[in-house]
Design a protein around this motif. Structure first.
Motif, PDB file in Angstrom:
ATOM      1  N   ALA A  99      57.768  65.048  34.765  1.00 40.03           N
ATOM      2  CA  ALA A  99      57.446  63.948  35.687  1.00 40.03           C
ATOM      3  C   ALA A  99      58.634  63.023  35.896  1.00 40.03           C
ATOM      4  N   ARG A 141      58.810  66.355  38.992  1.00 42.50           N
ATOM      5  CA  ARG A 141      58.119  67.640  39.054  1.00 42.50           C
ATOM      6  C   ARG A 141      56.888  67.583  38.158  1.00 42.50           C
ATOM      7  N   THR A 142      55.981  68.525  38.328  1.00 48.71           N
ATOM      8  CA  THR A 142      54.781  68.547  37.486  1.00 48.71           C
ATOM      9  C   THR A 142      55.027  69.277  36.168  1.00 48.71           C
ATOM     10  N   TYR A 181      54.401  72.412  36.059  1.00 55.26           N
ATOM     11  CA  TYR A 181      53.486  73.543  36.180  1.00 55.26           C
ATOM     12  C   TYR A 181      53.906  74.478  37.316  1.00 55.26           C
ATOM     13  N   GLY A 211      55.292  68.853  29.797  1.00 53.14           N
ATOM     14  CA  GLY A 211      54.168  68.118  30.347  1.00 53.14           C
ATOM     15  C   GLY A 211      52.934  68.369  29.508  1.00 53.14           C
ATOM     16  N   GLN A 270      48.014  72.759  29.929  1.00 54.54           N
ATOM     17  CA  GLN A 270      47.065  73.127  30.984  1.00 54.54           C
ATOM     18  C   GLN A 270      46.031  74.144  30.529  1.00 54.54           C
TER      19      GLN A 270
END
Length: 366
Positions: free
Chosen positions: A206, A210-211, A213, A257, A260
């Protein structure tokens, strides 16, 4: 002048593949040795069509093996990352995937003997001085290739190889945190500069917009991101005691991050100019270690298990990589005492590698 023929094995180690040689079979002169390795892999050429390389950093690797003279160690292992489009042979970093193939190679070449149904081989990595125990299934005196162990990035199942690292901390940079800081702000981005077997710059995805993912292919085409993180990498090199890293394969970069898929942390690893299809062994260990440190970018997004013995699932583009950590110290100042992981390996071919003798001979001339 004809060709040199040197005994060679091709082995898949973890999610990489490489050519393995006995040290004493290679030229003793480093320049001649490197010329031989470049010729073996077919470099420099983006297709490596005239060699054994697979035109990708994960398949342009070499393991050089010998008996160890270090007390308590069985085998010495020198890792070489062979350039693809460049005539480079980098022996600065370690490679845990190619390390996974050292046990099967040493058994097959008669450097060590099996000690029963399970055999442990202690390996010293010459690149970094790291010592690791490799424990393999050896029901018939050789490393088994059959079993139920599965690692993401490799089809099917195989026999497990348990790897325990005894002293990976600061193996390349000289200290776990070469700057002494858990967080350094570089080019406006909070980073952890860390080495627990592999120099890695860990930053939140972040924080670079960017994520974390994104598919690997998307990140490889993201020139703006790659330029930004390369600028951070070059600035971090001297801070990590690595000097000018413009032409080096370390440090790696890990964007992290929140998980998920039920793991502990999500990663996108750059090695360093291409996004990894998964994540390297030592990079995974180092990112997991960073996540243990309070106040680090990784700690801010990790789902951290409790207790002294911790199992962290490090998510990556094609699955996950499980790292086990033994954590001591205090909550404020934790210490990772031991890191372990599971890999598999399989011998693919044994024979001779041929290279034009002239390519090696030229390096011996003044």
């Amino acid at each position: 002048m004809g060709q040199l023929a040197i005994p060679c094995m091709l082995i898949r180690g973890g999610t990489s593949k490489g050519a393995y040689f006995l040290r004493d079979d290679l030229p003793a002169d480093v320049a001649a040795r490197d010329a031989f390795l470049l010729a073996v892999m077919g470099s420099p050429d983006k297709r490596q069509v005239d060699g054994l390389g697979g035109a990708h950093p994960l398949t342009s690797k070499v393991g050089i093996v010998s008996l160890s003279d270090e007390p308590g160690c069985d085998i010495d292992f020198l890792f070489a990352q062979v350039g693809i489009e460049t005539a480079s042979v980098d022996t600065t970093p370690n490679c845990g995937n190619i390390l996974a193939g050292i046990g099967p190679f040493a058994l097959a070449r008669g450097l060590v003997k099996a000690s029963g149904a399970r055999t442990t081989v202690r390996v010293r990595t010459i690149n970094t001085g790291t010592i690791a125990d490799l424990t393999m299934d050896t029901p018939d005196g050789q490393a088994s290739a059959e079993g139920a162990a599965r690692i993401d990035g490799v089809p099917g199942t195989s026999a497990p190889i348990d790897i325990g690292f005894l002293d990976a901390e600061g193996s390349v940079c000289g200290a776990l945190l070469p700057t002494g800081n858990v967080v350094d702000v570089i080019k406006g981005v909070p980073c952890t500069l860390i080495d627990n077997g592999m120099p890695v710059i860990v930053m939140r995805a972040a924080d670079v917009g960017r994520t974390g993912y994104e598919p690997r292919e998307q990140l490889n085409e993201d020139d703006e991101l790659k330029a930004r993180i390369e600028a951070i990498r070059i600035a971090a090199g001297p801070l990590m005691n690595l000097g000018d890293v413009t032409k080096k394969v370390v440090p790696k970069i890990a964007l992290v991050g929140p998980p998920q898929a039920g793991g502990a942390i999500s990663t996108r690893s750059f090695i360093p100019h291409e996004c990894h299809a998964s994540i390297g062994v030592f990079a995974a260990v180092t990112v997991a270690t960073a996540a243990v440190l309070p106040g680090s970018p990784a700690a801010s997004v990790v789902v951290m298990p409790e207790g002294r013995e911790r199992t962290l699932s490090v998510e990556h583009p094609t699955g996950e990589f499980t790292v086990t950590l033994t954590v001591g110290g205090t909550a404020e100042q934790p210490v990772v005492e031991r890191a372990g992981l599971l890999r598999t390996a399989r011998i693919l071919m044994a024979g001779q590698a041929f290279v034009p003798a002239a390519r090696v001979q030229e390096e011996r001339m003044p």
